[in-house]
Design a protein around this motif. Sequence first.
Motif, PDB file in Angstrom:
ATOM      1  N   PHE A 135     -18.849  -8.400 -56.329  1.00 53.81           N
ATOM      2  CA  PHE A 135     -19.581  -7.128 -56.293  1.00 53.81           C
ATOM      3  C   PHE A 135     -19.782  -6.621 -54.856  1.00 53.81           C
ATOM      4  N   ALA A 136     -20.062  -7.533 -53.926  1.00 55.80           N
ATOM      5  CA  ALA A 136     -20.350  -7.137 -52.540  1.00 55.80           C
ATOM      6  C   ALA A 136     -19.081  -7.028 -51.689  1.00 55.80           C
ATOM      7  N   GLN A 137     -17.901  -7.263 -52.295  1.00 54.40           N
ATOM      8  CA  GLN A 137     -16.630  -7.132 -51.559  1.00 54.40           C
ATOM      9  C   GLN A 137     -15.731  -6.151 -52.302  1.00 54.40           C
ATOM     10  N   PRO A 138     -15.969  -4.854 -52.102  1.00 55.54           N
ATOM     11  CA  PRO A 138     -15.235  -3.850 -52.885  1.00 55.54           C
ATOM     12  C   PRO A 138     -13.710  -4.042 -52.946  1.00 55.54           C
ATOM     13  N   PRO A 139     -13.017  -4.339 -51.825  1.00 61.41           N
ATOM     14  CA  PRO A 139     -11.554  -4.483 -51.942  1.00 61.41           C
ATOM     15  C   PRO A 139     -11.157  -5.599 -52.911  1.00 61.41           C
ATOM     16  N   GLU A 140     -11.908  -6.721 -52.856  1.00 59.15           N
ATOM     17  CA  GLU A 140     -11.641  -7.845 -53.765  1.00 59.15           C
ATOM     18  C   GLU A 140     -11.968  -7.454 -55.208  1.00 59.15           C
ATOM     19  N   PHE A 141     -13.071  -6.757 -55.365  1.00 57.09           N
ATOM     20  CA  PHE A 141     -13.492  -6.307 -56.697  1.00 57.09           C
ATOM     21  C   PHE A 141     -12.416  -5.400 -57.300  1.00 57.09           C
ATOM     22  N   ILE A 142     -11.949  -4.425 -56.505  1.00 53.46           N
ATOM     23  CA  ILE A 142     -10.946  -3.465 -56.993  1.00 53.46           C
ATOM     24  C   ILE A 142      -9.666  -4.197 -57.402  1.00 53.46           C
ATOM     25  N   ARG A 143      -9.274  -5.179 -56.600  1.00 48.75           N
ATOM     26  CA  ARG A 143      -8.061  -5.943 -56.915  1.00 48.75           C
ATOM     27  C   ARG A 143      -8.226  -6.637 -58.284  1.00 48.75           C
ATOM     28  N   GLY A 144      -9.393  -7.263 -58.473  1.00 48.47           N
ATOM     29  CA  GLY A 144      -9.669  -7.933 -59.744  1.00 48.47           C
ATOM     30  C   GLY A 144      -9.758  -6.955 -60.908  1.00 48.47           C
ATOM     31  N   LEU A 180     -21.709   3.724 -62.908  1.00 51.34           N
ATOM     32  CA  LEU A 180     -22.506   2.915 -61.978  1.00 51.34           C
ATOM     33  C   LEU A 180     -23.428   3.808 -61.151  1.00 51.34           C
ATOM     34  N   LEU A 181     -22.940   5.004 -60.806  1.00 52.64           N
ATOM     35  CA  LEU A 181     -23.754   5.963 -60.060  1.00 52.64           C
ATOM     36  C   LEU A 181     -25.057   6.260 -60.808  1.00 52.64           C
ATOM     37  N   GLY A 182     -24.972   6.342 -62.129  1.00 50.26           N
ATOM     38  CA  GLY A 182     -26.142   6.663 -62.954  1.00 50.26           C
ATOM     39  C   GLY A 182     -27.130   5.523 -63.096  1.00 50.26           C
ATOM     40  N   THR A 183     -26.748   4.306 -62.637  1.00 48.56           N
ATOM     41  CA  THR A 183     -27.661   3.161 -62.755  1.00 48.56           C
ATOM     42  C   THR A 183     -28.320   2.816 -61.417  1.00 48.56           C
ATOM     43  N   LEU A 220     -23.443   1.382 -54.003  1.00 54.09           N
ATOM     44  CA  LEU A 220     -22.892   2.642 -53.485  1.00 54.09           C
ATOM     45  C   LEU A 220     -21.540   2.418 -52.811  1.00 54.09           C
ATOM     46  N   ALA A 221     -21.431   1.339 -52.047  1.00 57.59           N
ATOM     47  CA  ALA A 221     -20.163   1.026 -51.367  1.00 57.59           C
ATOM     48  C   ALA A 221     -19.061   0.789 -52.408  1.00 57.59           C
ATOM     49  N   LEU A 222     -19.415   0.084 -53.478  1.00 58.48           N
ATOM     50  CA  LEU A 222     -18.442  -0.201 -54.536  1.00 58.48           C
ATOM     51  C   LEU A 222     -18.039   1.080 -55.270  1.00 58.48           C
ATOM     52  N   VAL A 223     -19.034   1.919 -55.559  1.00 57.58           N
ATOM     53  CA  VAL A 223     -18.770   3.193 -56.237  1.00 57.58           C
ATOM     54  C   VAL A 223     -17.787   4.037 -55.413  1.00 57.58           C
ATOM     55  N   ASP A 224     -17.984   4.076 -54.095  1.00 47.97           N
ATOM     56  CA  ASP A 224     -17.086   4.861 -53.228  1.00 47.97           C
ATOM     57  C   ASP A 224     -15.652   4.353 -53.306  1.00 47.97           C
ATOM     58  N   ASP A 225     -15.500   3.028 -53.319  1.00 46.75           N
ATOM     59  CA  ASP A 225     -14.142   2.471 -53.398  1.00 46.75           C
ATOM     60  C   ASP A 225     -13.522   2.699 -54.776  1.00 46.75           C
ATOM     61  N   LEU A 226     -14.341   2.608 -55.830  1.00 47.49           N
ATOM     62  CA  LEU A 226     -13.832   2.880 -57.177  1.00 47.49           C
ATOM     63  C   LEU A 226     -13.333   4.320 -57.271  1.00 47.49           C
ATOM     64  N   TRP A 227     -14.076   5.234 -56.637  1.00 49.92           N
ATOM     65  CA  TRP A 227     -13.695   6.651 -56.700  1.00 49.92           C
ATOM     66  C   TRP A 227     -12.366   6.908 -55.997  1.00 49.92           C
ATOM     67  N   GLU A 228     -12.040   6.085 -55.003  1.00 45.60           N
ATOM     68  CA  GLU A 228     -10.783   6.251 -54.266  1.00 45.60           C
ATOM     69  C   GLU A 228      -9.569   5.912 -55.129  1.00 45.60           C
ATOM     70  N   GLU A 229      -9.792   5.158 -56.223  1.00 47.52           N
ATOM     71  CA  GLU A 229      -8.686   4.802 -57.108  1.00 47.52           C
ATOM     72  C   GLU A 229      -8.190   6.059 -57.830  1.00 47.52           C
ATOM     73  N   LYS A 230      -6.900   6.249 -57.842  1.00 47.18           N
ATOM     74  CA  LYS A 230      -6.341   7.453 -58.479  1.00 47.18           C
ATOM     75  C   LYS A 230      -5.978   7.164 -59.943  1.00 47.18           C
ATOM     76  N   MET A 231      -6.968   6.653 -60.666  1.00 48.99           N
ATOM     77  CA  MET A 231      -6.796   6.357 -62.093  1.00 48.99           C
ATOM     78  C   MET A 231      -8.062   6.803 -62.822  1.00 48.99           C
ATOM     79  N   VAL A 232      -7.922   7.113 -64.114  1.00 49.32           N
ATOM     80  CA  VAL A 232      -9.060   7.639 -64.881  1.00 49.32           C
ATOM     81  C   VAL A 232     -10.202   6.621 -64.993  1.00 49.32           C
ATOM     82  N   GLU A 233      -9.884   5.399 -65.448  1.00 51.49           N
ATOM     83  CA  GLU A 233     -10.958   4.448 -65.776  1.00 51.49           C
ATOM     84  C   GLU A 233     -11.804   3.998 -64.583  1.00 51.49           C
TER      85      GLU A 233
END
Length: 214
Positions: free
Chosen positions: A24-33, A108-111, A87-100
């Motif tokens: 959770f605290a390592q967005p690049p690793e999280f995104i890869r997973g 996550l923004l809403g929580t 917030l850091a994770l949300v920003d990296d998730l948004w950078e993904e060019k995919m719907v999900e």
Amino acid sequence: GAAALPAIQITRLKAQIGLLERKFAQPPEFIRGLRELFDFYAYRVYKPGQTVPPAHLLPAYHIPPLVMLQLQSSLRPLCLAREAEALALVDDLWEEKMVEPRILAAHLLGTIPLTSSVAVLQRLQQWSTPAEDRPILQALLNSGTTTLRREDVRGWITVIQAWLNAPDPAVQAVGFHALLPLVNDPLFENLPAVFSAITPLLQSAPPNLQSELQ
């Protein structure tokens, strides 16, 4: 269909999400997973060579809804407890060019707690554009506003008002779409604020906003 998962897969899914939670605290690793998880559950309906008009501008994994629900409920306590990391994770998730991943970012923004409302509002304003894919825009304006609707409705109505006052009808339409989750929220009671926000547009009734006005 892609909706149901056998019981054994539920156990596996929970284990896979458990591994993600640790990152959770390592967005690049999280995104890869997360990419691996989504690839694992991706529902590839179309054979290569079939031309199917896309429902989204961005490509989608078409994962079972259950996978998304499980992800959201597992990550919610982490977002509540660790908002800066969320917030850091949300920003990296948004950078993904995919719907999900973008829909997950919206959820996550809403929580994220109200103490980060300025940061949350900034992202909602920046990302809720007329050009955004409809399912992603709906997730932003619905799931992404859950905490604001319940705890800072004035701040949120101010943003909606700015969209409704915009000269561009496409931006005004975003404002109308943002009002719906508010009006439909059983805990929201300030309907006069909504009426005063939309009165100018009701009076002018622009033809290209007829469906939104209804």
